[in-house]
Write an enzyme that holds these catalytic residues in place. Sequence first.
Site, short mmCIF file in Angstrom:
data_model
loop_
_atom_site.label_atom_id
_atom_site.label_comp_id
_atom_site.label_asym_id
_atom_site.label_seq_id
_atom_site.Cartn_x
_atom_site.Cartn_y
_atom_site.Cartn_z
N ARG A 182 25.40 32.10 20.01
CA ARG A 182 24.86 30.74 19.88
C ARG A 182 25.21 29.94 21.11
O ARG A 182 26.23 30.17 21.74
CB ARG A 182 25.45 30.06 18.64
CG ARG A 182 24.98 30.66 17.32
CD ARG A 182 25.53 29.88 16.14
NE ARG A 182 24.93 30.33 14.90
CZ ARG A 182 25.38 31.36 14.19
NH1 ARG A 182 26.42 32.05 14.61
NH2 ARG A 182 24.79 31.72 13.06
N ALA B 278 32.75 41.06 28.83
CA ALA B 278 33.08 42.37 28.29
C ALA B 278 32.61 42.50 26.84
O ALA B 278 32.62 41.54 26.08
CB ALA B 278 34.60 42.58 28.36
N ALA C 134 32.42 37.09 26.07
CA ALA C 134 32.88 38.41 25.67
C ALA C 134 32.70 38.64 24.18
O ALA C 134 32.97 37.76 23.37
CB ALA C 134 34.36 38.59 26.05
N ASN D 223 30.12 47.02 35.39
CA ASN D 223 31.50 47.44 35.25
C ASN D 223 31.61 48.67 34.35
O ASN D 223 30.62 49.13 33.77
CB ASN D 223 32.36 46.29 34.72
CG ASN D 223 33.72 46.24 35.39
OD1 ASN D 223 34.31 47.26 35.69
ND2 ASN D 223 34.22 45.03 35.61
N HIS E 185 14.51 51.15 15.41
CA HIS E 185 13.99 52.15 14.48
C HIS E 185 13.15 51.46 13.41
O HIS E 185 13.34 50.29 13.10
CB HIS E 185 15.14 52.91 13.82
CG HIS E 185 15.80 53.88 14.74
ND1 HIS E 185 15.33 55.16 14.93
CD2 HIS E 185 16.88 53.76 15.54
CE1 HIS E 185 16.11 55.79 15.79
NE2 HIS E 185 17.05 54.96 16.19
#
Length: 197
Positions: free
Chosen positions: A192, A154, A172, A99, A129
Site C-alpha cells: 500500500r 529485499a 522490503a 542482487n 494458473h
Amino acid sequence: MYEDEGELTPEQIEGLLAAMDTGKEVVAGSKIHRIMVTASERAMRITSRMNAQFNSMSDTLAQLETLFGRPLPKGVGLFPPFTTDCGLNTHLGEGVFINSGCRFQDQGGIYIGERALIGHNCVIATLNHNMDPSRRGNVTPSPVHIGADAWLGANVTVLPGVNIGDGAVVGAGAVVTKDVPARTLVAGVPAREIRRL
C-alpha cells in the site's frame, strides 16, 4: 557468450515470445506449453552452471547474456545465485542491478528500466494458473514493468501484470498486487502507498 546447448530453435523462441505477448491462456500439454518446458530446462542448465561457481563478474555476465539470448546493456550487474523459468523474456535497461537470490518467472515478460535496483531474494512472477482445478495446469502470461530508477527492497514479490513507476520504492517484504505510481513508496502485504517521494 557461452555456447548454448539448448534444444530451442530461433523459430521456436520467436513463436514462444509471440504467444506470450498475446496474453492468451496456454493450455497444459499444448505445443507452446511443451516449448515453455524446453525453455525452462535450458534456463536451469545455464543458471545451474552460473550459480555453481563464481569466477568473475565478467564470466557471470557472459552466462547471463547466453541465458537472455542477447547482449546485456551497459552497466548491468548481477550477484548470483539467480534463477529464472525461461530467461528469454527478461529485458533490462542500462545500469540495472540484480542482487543475490532473485527468482524471475519471465515467460510473460519482465521489463526493468535503467538504473533500477532489485534487492536480495526478490520474486517477479508473470504467469497465473487457471482457477478451475480441472484446468489448473493452464497458464496466462502477463508482463511486469519496473520503471527507471525504481528500487525493490529485499524479499519483494511482484505479481503478474503489475507496473511499477519510475523512481518508485517498494519496501522490503512487500507483495505488490497492483500498479505503483512513479516516485511513490509502498510497503506491506499487500503493498500500500506510504507516501510520495
